[in-house]
Design an enzyme around this catalytic site. Structure first.
Site, PDB file in Angstrom:
ATOM      1  N   GLU A  45     -28.294 123.269 -84.442  1.00 22.33           N
ATOM      2  CA  GLU A  45     -27.162 123.681 -85.273  1.00 22.33           C
ATOM      3  C   GLU A  45     -27.669 124.092 -86.649  1.00 22.33           C
ATOM      4  O   GLU A  45     -28.140 123.251 -87.426  1.00 22.33           O
ATOM      5  CB  GLU A  45     -26.148 122.544 -85.411  1.00 22.33           C
ATOM      6  CG  GLU A  45     -24.979 122.885 -86.334  1.00 22.33           C
ATOM      7  CD  GLU A  45     -24.103 121.690 -86.681  1.00 22.33           C
ATOM      8  OE1 GLU A  45     -23.431 121.743 -87.728  1.00 22.33           O
ATOM      9  OE2 GLU A  45     -24.095 120.705 -85.917  1.00 22.33           O
ATOM     10  N   ARG A  49     -24.998 127.106 -94.877  1.00 20.00           N
ATOM     11  CA  ARG A  49     -24.911 126.595 -96.245  1.00 20.00           C
ATOM     12  C   ARG A  49     -25.970 127.211 -97.159  1.00 20.00           C
ATOM     13  O   ARG A  49     -26.038 126.862 -98.341  1.00 20.00           O
ATOM     14  CB  ARG A  49     -25.084 125.069 -96.264  1.00 20.00           C
ATOM     15  CG  ARG A  49     -24.084 124.309 -95.423  1.00 20.00           C
ATOM     16  CD  ARG A  49     -24.291 122.812 -95.583  1.00 20.00           C
ATOM     17  NE  ARG A  49     -23.723 122.061 -94.479  1.00 20.00           N
ATOM     18  CZ  ARG A  49     -23.839 120.752 -94.331  1.00 20.00           C
ATOM     19  NH1 ARG A  49     -24.499 120.054 -95.235  1.00 20.00           N
ATOM     20  NH2 ARG A  49     -23.309 120.133 -93.293  1.00 20.00           N
ATOM     21  N   THR A  72     -21.008 124.444 -90.171  1.00 21.96           N
ATOM     22  CA  THR A  72     -20.215 124.702 -91.373  1.00 21.96           C
ATOM     23  C   THR A  72     -19.462 126.026 -91.242  1.00 21.96           C
ATOM     24  O   THR A  72     -19.346 126.792 -92.205  1.00 21.96           O
ATOM     25  CB  THR A  72     -21.088 124.683 -92.656  1.00 21.96           C
ATOM     26  OG1 THR A  72     -22.094 123.676 -92.542  1.00 21.96           O
ATOM     27  CG2 THR A  72     -20.224 124.326 -93.870  1.00 21.96           C
ATOM     28  N   LYS A 132     -16.010 117.310 -82.822  1.00 20.98           N
ATOM     29  CA  LYS A 132     -16.965 116.681 -83.734  1.00 20.98           C
ATOM     30  C   LYS A 132     -16.218 115.626 -84.550  1.00 20.98           C
ATOM     31  O   LYS A 132     -15.105 115.886 -85.030  1.00 20.98           O
ATOM     32  CB  LYS A 132     -17.559 117.754 -84.643  1.00 20.98           C
ATOM     33  CG  LYS A 132     -18.373 117.257 -85.825  1.00 20.98           C
ATOM     34  CD  LYS A 132     -18.834 118.455 -86.636  1.00 20.98           C
ATOM     35  CE  LYS A 132     -19.500 118.038 -87.934  1.00 20.98           C
ATOM     36  NZ  LYS A 132     -19.996 119.210 -88.693  1.00 20.98           N
TER      37      LYS A 132
END
Length: 211
Positions: A45, A49, A72, A132
């Site tokens: 993953e 960011r 994100t 999640k």
């Protein structure tokens, strides 16, 4: 469309730990991915960011055996960019209605984040059976997910946030946890020095956590 449960299950079941990667140095992308895959953690993953996150994804996607996704993810633009960068899945910190609407037009599956039973139920009503749990430790950790298991038996979780190897073992012992997300496999000092052998060793230890 709603979440493709078979697709996301097949990805998340490949290893007990999904490395959560925050990386801006594109030159490190391939050696890092190679070390993680060699250590038995093929599902990667890459969080969106950093300025070069999409380029990192593109490089990691070239590594044999790597299944690269984005993290994100917060809007439709992130989703499109994730697909264009070779992403196979997406992970979001939350599950806003607008985000779930946008995911219906994307070919790769989304793993949306939730923190409460109400949020989990709302996502389930939209067709999501894999979620999640974030930020896991800040929200109460494994005892909370254990409490979720009985009233929400149709939902499976990937907890992320503040998890280390010992905590991971506890989460992975729960019947409603398919894997955990973590960044401890990639210590900052190991990345700074380019010590990918250490990363591979930590990945190998993490890949053996499911007991």
């Amino acid at each position: 469309m709603p979440q493709d449960a078979n697709a996301i299950r097949s990805i998340l079941s490949l290893a007990p730990v999904v490395p959560v990667i925050i990386l801006d140095d594109v030159a490190q992308a391939r050696p890092l991915a190679e070390a993680l895959v060699a250590g038995g953690l093929p599902v990667l993953e890459v969080t969106l960011r950093t300025p070069n996150a999409l380029k990192v994804m593109e490089e990691m996607a070239k590594v044999t055996g790597a299944i690269v996704g984005s993290g994100t993810v917060r809007n439709a633009a992130h989703m499109k960019a994730s697909v264009d960068a070779g992403g196979r899945f997406m992970v979001s910190p939350g599950a806003s209605p607008r985000l779930l609407d946008a995911a219906e037009d994307v070919a790769i599956p989304l793993l949306p984040g939730i923190g409460t039973p109400t949020e989990a139920m709302a996502a389930a009503e939209r067709g999501y059976s894999f979620l999640k749990f974030f930020p896991a430790e800040a929200l109460g950790g494994a005892p909370v997910l254990k409490a979720f298991a009985s009233p929400l038996p149709d939902i499976t979780f990937c907890p992320t946030g503040g998890i280390d190897p010992e905590k991971a073992k506890t989460y992975l012992s729960l019947p409603n946890v398919i894997c955990v997300g973590g960044s401890w496999i990639m210590p900052a000092d190991a990345l700074a020095s380019g010590d990918f052998a250490r990363v591979e060793a930590l990945a190998r230890e993490a890949s053996a956590l499911r007991g």
